[in-house]
Design a protein around this motif. Structure first.
Motif, PDB file in Angstrom:
ATOM      1  N   VAL A  21       0.740  -1.133  -0.040  1.00 45.43           N
ATOM      2  CA  VAL A  21       0.133   0.017   0.132  1.00 45.43           C
ATOM      3  C   VAL A  21       0.981   1.229   0.098  1.00 45.43           C
ATOM      4  O   VAL A  21       1.929   1.335   0.736  1.00 45.43           O
ATOM      5  N   LEU A  22       0.659   2.350  -0.990  1.00 45.09           N
ATOM      6  CA  LEU A  22       1.416   3.429  -0.808  1.00 45.09           C
ATOM      7  C   LEU A  22       0.303   4.483  -0.006  1.00 45.09           C
ATOM      8  O   LEU A  22      -0.638   4.534  -0.039  1.00 45.09           O
ATOM      9  N   VAL A  23       1.212   5.100   0.712  1.00 49.98           N
ATOM     10  CA  VAL A  23       0.475   5.980   1.727  1.00 49.98           C
ATOM     11  C   VAL A  23       1.664   7.478   1.758  1.00 49.98           C
ATOM     12  O   VAL A  23       2.799   7.579   1.594  1.00 49.98           O
ATOM     13  N   ALA A  73       3.874  -1.490   3.867  1.00 45.90           N
ATOM     14  CA  ALA A  73       3.715  -0.024   3.380  1.00 45.90           C
ATOM     15  C   ALA A  73       4.898   0.654   2.603  1.00 45.90           C
ATOM     16  O   ALA A  73       5.790   0.553   3.359  1.00 45.90           O
ATOM     17  N   LEU A  74       4.365   1.172   1.667  1.00 46.27           N
ATOM     18  CA  LEU A  74       5.500   2.153   0.907  1.00 46.27           C
ATOM     19  C   LEU A  74       5.181   3.729   1.244  1.00 46.27           C
ATOM     20  O   LEU A  74       4.109   4.116   0.815  1.00 46.27           O
ATOM     21  N   MET A 111       4.208  -3.423  11.314  1.00 42.66           N
ATOM     22  CA  MET A 111       4.117  -3.687   9.624  1.00 42.66           C
ATOM     23  C   MET A 111       5.623  -3.340   9.085  1.00 42.66           C
ATOM     24  O   MET A 111       6.089  -2.111   9.158  1.00 42.66           O
ATOM     25  N   PRO A 112       6.150  -4.170   8.163  1.00 38.41           N
ATOM     26  CA  PRO A 112       7.099  -3.974   7.419  1.00 38.41           C
ATOM     27  C   PRO A 112       6.998  -2.291   6.550  1.00 38.41           C
ATOM     28  O   PRO A 112       5.811  -2.366   5.874  1.00 38.41           O
ATOM     29  N   ARG A 113       7.862  -1.759   6.398  1.00 35.77           N
ATOM     30  CA  ARG A 113       7.798  -0.385   5.464  1.00 35.77           C
ATOM     31  C   ARG A 113       8.901  -0.199   4.688  1.00 35.77           C
ATOM     32  O   ARG A 113      10.495  -0.448   4.969  1.00 35.77           O
ATOM     33  N   ALA A 114       8.987   0.466   3.780  1.00 35.19           N
ATOM     34  CA  ALA A 114       9.748   0.942   2.997  1.00 35.19           C
ATOM     35  C   ALA A 114       9.618   2.531   2.390  1.00 35.19           C
ATOM     36  O   ALA A 114       8.269   2.984   2.719  1.00 35.19           O
ATOM     37  N   GLU A 169       9.551  -6.730  -5.150  1.00 31.92           N
ATOM     38  CA  GLU A 169       9.354  -8.393  -5.370  1.00 31.92           C
ATOM     39  C   GLU A 169      10.298  -9.141  -4.379  1.00 31.92           C
ATOM     40  O   GLU A 169      10.154 -10.276  -3.746  1.00 31.92           O
ATOM     41  N   LEU A 170      11.794  -8.603  -4.033  1.00 31.30           N
ATOM     42  CA  LEU A 170      12.563  -9.255  -3.471  1.00 31.30           C
ATOM     43  C   LEU A 170      12.959  -8.970  -1.873  1.00 31.30           C
ATOM     44  O   LEU A 170      13.598  -9.563  -1.158  1.00 31.30           O
ATOM     45  N   GLY A 171      12.505  -7.826  -1.584  1.00 32.09           N
ATOM     46  CA  GLY A 171      12.699  -7.354  -0.220  1.00 32.09           C
ATOM     47  C   GLY A 171      11.531  -7.123   0.620  1.00 32.09           C
ATOM     48  O   GLY A 171      11.640  -7.433   1.760  1.00 32.09           O
ATOM     49  N   LEU A 172      10.310  -6.989  -0.026  1.00 32.85           N
ATOM     50  CA  LEU A 172       9.097  -7.053   0.809  1.00 32.85           C
ATOM     51  C   LEU A 172       8.305  -8.205   1.113  1.00 32.85           C
ATOM     52  O   LEU A 172       8.718  -9.252   0.243  1.00 32.85           O
ATOM     53  N   PRO A 173       7.866  -8.310   2.122  1.00 33.02           N
ATOM     54  CA  PRO A 173       7.268  -9.816   2.501  1.00 33.02           C
ATOM     55  C   PRO A 173       6.123 -10.114   1.784  1.00 33.02           C
ATOM     56  O   PRO A 173       5.240  -9.392   1.169  1.00 33.02           O
TER      57      PRO A 173
END
Length: 679
Positions: free
Chosen positions: A25-27, A99-100, A125-128, A248-252
């Motif tokens: 999800v983009l926030v 969440a991005l 929650m994982p975030r970038a 693809e490679l880093g988010l769960p």
């Protein structure tokens, strides 16, 4: 490593295991370039898709797109930036596993973004972070990263923008910091991935291959403590491929993410579930929309099991069980459906047919009759109830009425439809003020609801002044004399009663006392007098508002052997109270709410000054649970809170939130009585 760079619009991606899915999800705030980034990410993978570069700053709802990217299927969600639509943001967070955060290098991190970050942090929650607007004159990527680290914690850039003429100029490329083996980035990834053996070998000088680093990046992000940062320039395409590779490679995947709590519909424990396509069906409606052409559609997140078209399902909604009356209007319901409608994968405003949705996937479901946002879908032989996500409380009331008298009945029906779609709206059909009141999140939310009524349902409405449910009370002891004497042939009406009216303390309620002696009022009519007293107090004695906190004593009266009756004594009692009521004996009471206001420390002074102008009584302050913030405890008349969600944003520069609950009634100042009664 990334395969299948594009897929036809007609082909919906069909993952076969949860490990192949990425729900992101983009926030971010309005103006950060979030929706532009969403469009370019989708266009990079969907053949024939053209991005829009207007950023849709006025977006009001959740937008979803499902597409293949390399070895995974990405369900990407774009959320509104306007704080009035935080409910859509939280729905997006429930639907996603990561969440991005989109942060403008020109504007930094605003308070609403910080608050949302804290929510994600509390949930683990994982975030970038995607940094945008690097070409702006005020933009500086390094300064932005420093701010992110100060505000968010372990934020690590995975790439560095190439800007030949310095910060604030055009971005011509990115330097891959992983490929460059930048020591601080590599150490942070290995440390947060908790790969202790590798960290020790790395510190001893062992070279770490890129594939191992990427595996550890995935593990580090999944902890919810390590936050990759990528610079992007969507319109030129710079950073788009790198961001999709990170997804693809880093988010769960859903298999790595936590699951909400699940109960039986009767309140018992459902038992553990896992993200297993072969498990029991447990899914949740995260958004509901209706369209005059498409019909009703539900965006559904599947947590366990597999959902197929034509499957029979159980639909359960017990929102009041979890949220109580603060989200009133959403009645508990349970129903078995013979089958669900067609399934499809969302692609912005389009949709593509989908054969099934496995655990971890997102899907659009057609014709899910009776299902509301936050409802649970489960198998009919094992009904389940998912605990809903934390829902914001609507605190801005607006009274509306149909522009045409003939549409009043239709309005009530249509509003129930809107309530089923929007859990951030509360409908109050106030029996005291006889108004239809919508409790909303803010002015933009109000505008959206009224626009929907007019354009979707052809039901124009107009706002009217909001009336407050006041109370009346006697403030002086007085005697009251009521007569009901009528003769019109046959049996007449005859009743006389003398009452003593006395004020009681706040909250004492209504007392009726019988002190008649000598049978002046026959025993069979004592109850009639009490009934008449209570009925009149409930209707009001002066301005039409219920009267409270009073003792009424029946001290004397007269009757007639033929003409006295139950109704005659009820009428006489009511007449006595009305004649005793005047501006010297009766006062108006207004509702007082207990309010807890959470603001940034620098806004405490302006918030307190504003409260003084609202006749507020401040009872104290204390540090908030969040650093750099303060909670103010106060009591404020409800009359002064009708626009408070809007005004608090202004005085606190967008940093303030508040909760309110009824506390008590207190005297309305005399100078306000006339104005309030006349509305």
């Amino acid at each position: 490593m990334v395969m299948n760079r594009s897929s036809g619009v007609g082909d919906a991606p069909a993952p076969t295991s949860p490990q192949q899915i990425r729900n992101v999800v983009l926030v971010g705030p309005p103006g950060a370039g979030k929706s532009t980034l969403f469009d370019h990410l989708v266009a990079a993978r969907v053949e024939g898709r053209r991005p829009r570069d207007d950023d849709r700053a006025s977006s009001t709802g959740l937008v979803a797109a499902s597409f293949a990217s390399g070895e995974v299927v990405v369900n990407l969600l774009d959320t509104p930036g306007n704080p009035d639509f935080v409910g859509e943001v939280r729905a997006g967070l429930r639907a996603a596993d990561a969440a991005l955060f989109v942060v403008s290098a020109a504007d930094g991190v605003d308070e609403s973004t910080r608050m949302l970050w804290r929510e994600c942090d509390a949930a683990g929650m994982p975030r970038a972070v995607a940094v945008t607007r690097l070409e702006h004159a005020r933009a500086d990527f390094d300064d932005t990263v420093a701010t992110l680290r100060r505000v968010f914690g372990d934020a690590q850039p995975l790439a560095q923008p190439v800007q030949p003429d310095g910060p604030g100029t055009a971005v011509t490329g990115l330097v891959d910091l992983l490929a460059e083996r930048r020591g601080d980035v590599v150490e942070a990834i290995i440390e947060e991935s908790e790969d202790d053996t590798l960290l020790e070998r790395y510190l001893e000088g062992e070279e770490v291959d890129l594939e191992t680093l990427r595996e550890d990046l995935h593990a580090a992000v999944a902890t919810g403590r390590f936050f990759p940062v990528l610079p992007t320039h969507a319109t030129s395409g710079i950073g788009i491929e790198e961001l999709l590779d990170l997804v693809e490679l880093g988010l769960p995947s859903p298999a790595d993410a936590g699951l909400p709590r699940v109960f039986r519909t009767n309140g018992g424990d459902f038992g553990p579930i896992s993200c297993d396509p072969g498990g029991p069906l447990v899914a949740e409606v995260v958004r509901t929309t209706s369209d005059p052409f498409v019909g009703r559609q539900s965006l559904v997140r599947v947590f366990s099991g597999t959902l197929r078209p034509d499957d029979p399902v159980h639909v359960s909604g017990h929102l009041q069980q979890f949220a109580g009356d603060r989200l009133g209007g959403h009645l508990d319901h349970d129903a078995d459906l013979d089958r669900v409608g067609a399934l499809s994968a969302p692609l912005g405003e389009e949709a593509r047919s989908k054969p099934q949705a496995i655990a971890g996937d997102l899907v659009l479901v057609a014709r899910l009759a009776g299902a509301e946002t936050t409802d649970t879908l489960s198998s009919t032989d094992r009904p389940a109830l998912v605990e809903p996500w934390v829902l914001p409380e609507p605190l801005l009331p607006v009274a509306i009425r149909a522009r045409s008298k003939g549409d009043e009945d239709k309005l009530a029906t249509v509003l129930q439809t809107l309530v089923s779609e929007d859990v951030t709206m509360r409908l109050d059909l106030n029996p005291e003020t006889h108004q239809v009141v919508l409790w909303t999140m803010g002015p933009a939310h109000v505008a959206l609801l009224t626009q929907s009524l007019e354009e979707r349902h052809h039901l124009p409405v107009e706002a009217e002044p909001l009336r407050t449910a006041l109370r009346e009370t006697f403030v002086l002891a007085c005697d009251a004399h009521g007569r009901q004497v009528k003769q019109s042939g046959g049996h007449g009406q005859y009743a006389v009663c003398r009452l003593r009216v006395e004020p009681l303390p706040r909250g004492a309620g209504i007392e009726f006392v019988d002190k008649v002696v000598g049978g002046a009022v026959p025993r069979q009519y004592i109850a009639s007098v009490e009934k008449g007293v209570r009925a009149q107090l409930d209707k009001g004695v002066l301005a039409g508002y219920p009267a409270v906190d009073v003792r009424v004593t029946l001290v004397d009266g007269k009757s007639h052997s033929v003409d006295s009756s139950d109704m005659a004594f009820q009428t006489a009692a009511g007449t006595a109270l009305r004649e005793a009521a005047n501006e010297s004996t009766v006062a108006m009471l207004e509702p007082i709410d207990a309010v807890d206001i959470d603001v940034a420390d620098e806004s405490v002074g302006s918030t307190l000054a504003d409260l003084r102008g609202r006749r507020g009584q401040v009872h104290g302050t204390e540090p908030s649970a969040h650093e750099g913030r303060t909670v103010i405890h106060a009591e404020i008349p409800a009359l002064e809170l009708s626009r408070y969600p809007i005004d608090l944003r202004s005085v606190s520069h967008g940093t303030g939130t508040f909760t309110r609950r009824f506390a008590r009634y207190d005297y309305l100042p005399p100078h306000l009585v006339k104005d309030v009664i006349s509305t």
